[in-house]
Design an enzyme around this catalytic site. Structure first.
Site, short mmCIF file in Angstrom:
data_model
loop_
_atom_site.label_atom_id
_atom_site.label_comp_id
_atom_site.label_asym_id
_atom_site.label_seq_id
_atom_site.Cartn_x
_atom_site.Cartn_y
_atom_site.Cartn_z
N CYS A 145 -10.51 0.14 6.95
CA CYS A 145 -10.91 -0.98 6.10
C CYS A 145 -12.43 -1.15 6.09
O CYS A 145 -13.13 -0.26 5.61
CB CYS A 145 -10.16 -2.25 6.53
SG CYS A 145 -10.22 -3.56 5.30
N HIS B 90 -4.66 -0.16 5.61
CA HIS B 90 -4.42 -0.39 7.03
C HIS B 90 -3.27 0.50 7.50
O HIS B 90 -2.11 0.12 7.36
CB HIS B 90 -4.08 -1.86 7.28
CG HIS B 90 -5.26 -2.76 7.15
ND1 HIS B 90 -6.06 -3.09 8.22
CD2 HIS B 90 -5.81 -3.35 6.07
CE1 HIS B 90 -7.05 -3.88 7.81
NE2 HIS B 90 -6.92 -4.04 6.50
N GLU C 92 -2.25 0.95 10.40
CA GLU C 92 -1.52 0.26 11.48
C GLU C 92 -0.51 -0.75 10.93
O GLU C 92 0.32 -1.26 11.66
CB GLU C 92 -2.51 -0.41 12.44
CG GLU C 92 -3.11 -1.74 12.00
CD GLU C 92 -4.26 -1.60 11.00
OE1 GLU C 92 -4.46 -0.50 10.44
OE2 GLU C 92 -4.94 -2.61 10.77
#
Lengths: 196, 210
Positions: free
Chosen positions: B85, B183, B185
């Protein structure tokens, strides 16, 4: 192109998922981490946890619940309920939330949205709005607070726009239908928020 | 014998959600270690630069701790780095979000805002299309939360493109450097397998000694 999202919202009280109708007649619905993992496996795009604990002990448990859910979840996690100050938001973010939902406290003090957005960014701040169709003025939706128990005269669409200006990155809109929880929404306010 | 789980150094960057990044690596059997130690960031085998918040604040945080130099050193020596990001954005030269603030300048190009007519921030799942010679990235749906972006994949880089009111660079890769505007994750199985490929690529590299 962004896809539409399906976001299961789990009501949490004292570390357990509860299910009721308009937060009344709550019954136990399972373990938050187990349910969240199952929703992810079934294709949910995100998970929202709403802490409806009424006591400080319950609130403390909520942070642990967030941490437990975070460990099993690999999709975004929004947590709301009882966020009155930046410190509350920070505690939930540290526990593993990706986004924070604010509702009643932001209606009382809209600057809370800006304070949280300045620290975490607009993409972390979700303005949760409970809206009910006005009994006096059909077609107009007004904001309700305190888990729907408190009435206001604030226009839901206007409030959503103001919250976005103050720094909210997303709106979580809940219909608080006065007549029946099964009745379909005739004139959804979300359509108008989208146009606005 | 099973190899020891790899340790992954996650750079503490102000208000980034480190819990989610840590949890993703734990699920993959790695050991996350949150740090802002400049020498560790320069030399550790695996480093992640997460980022949530503004470009200027992120750069200031890195500079105050000497981490800007560590990251430049790390990339110059071809050591594995995963930037996420705003972590990807600070690799570029500058951003409209924070005029006057210099980025790390590893990637040529300036970060600009999505058009005002679009839904900003871009929140939700969008698809990525890798450039032909990308080795880590695959076509998939991933999770975004951003208002600014790099408009195109620069010459000399592989990466991925995404459409949000027009194409932008949703990821970049060059050797063991992987930068994602999205993202990983928070991108479910798509994100975890991407991180896994990055870990595998990093593991094939000979350990570098200073």
């Amino acid at each position: 192109m962004l896809s539409s999202r399906i976001i299961p919202c789990l009501d949490i009280r004292d570390g357990r998922v509860v299910k009721g109708v308009r937060f009344q007649n709550l019954r136990d619905a399972g373990d938050p981490a187990e349910l969240a993992a199952r929703y992810e496996a079934e294709g949910a795009d995100e998970i929202t946890l709403l802490d409806i604990s009424a006591t400080p002990e319950g609130r403390a448990t909520a942070a642990q619940t967030v941490a437990r859910v975070r460990r099993v979840l690999s999709i975004p996690l929004t947590v709301g309920g009882g966020v009155r100050a930046v410190a509350d938001a920070a505690r939930l973010m540290d526990s593993g939330a990706d986004k924070i939902g604010v509702n009643t406290a932001a209606v009382a003090r809209p600057d809370l949205i800006t304070e949280c957005a300045n620290l975490f960014g607009a993409q972390c701040i979700v303005i949760a709005i409970d809206a009910a169709e006005s009994a006096e003025n059909l077609g107009r939706w007004v904001v309700r607070v305190r888990s729907g128990m408190g009435t206001t005269t604030i226009d839901a669409v206007a409030w959503a726009c103001r919250a976005a200006e103050l720094g909210a990155g997303e709106v979580l809109l809940t219909s608080w239908d006065p007549s029946s929880s099964l009745r379909p929404i005739a004139t959804p306010p979300s359509r108008r928020m989208w146009i606005v | 014998m099973k190899p020891a789980p790899p340790e992954v150094v996650i750079i503490r960057t102000g208000s980034a959600n480190l819990a989610s990044v840590s949890a993703a690596f734990e699920r993959l059997g790695a050991i996350p270690r949150i740090s802002e130690d400049a020498s560790l960031v320069a030399s550790a085998p695996l480093v992640v630069l997460p980022g949530v918040g503004a470009f200027g604040a992120a750069m200031q945080h890195l500079r105050e701790r000497g981490l800007d130099a560590s990251l430049r050193d790390r990339i110059a020596n071809n050591r594995p780095l995963l930037a996420i990001c705003v972590g990807m954005q600070v690799l570029c030269e500058a951003s409209d979000e924070s005029p006057g603030v210099e980025g790390l300048g590893i990637v040529p190009g300036r970060i600009t805002r999505f058009a005002v007519s679009l839904r900003v921030p871009q929140m939700g799942w969008n698809s990525i299309s890798p450039t032909p010679a990308a080795s880590l990235l695959r076509s998939d749906w991933v999770y975004f939360a951003n208002s600014y972006r790099l408009a195109r994949v620069p010459d000399g880089w592989e990466g991925a493109r995404t459409d949000h009111g027009g194409e932008f660079a949703s990821a970049l890769e060059r050797g063991p450097l992987l930068a994602c505007q999205f993202h990983p994750e928070l991108s479910g199985a798509a994100g975890l397998t991407l991180i896994e490929r990055w870990l595998s690529l990093a593991a094939t590299k000979e350990p570098l000694t200073c």
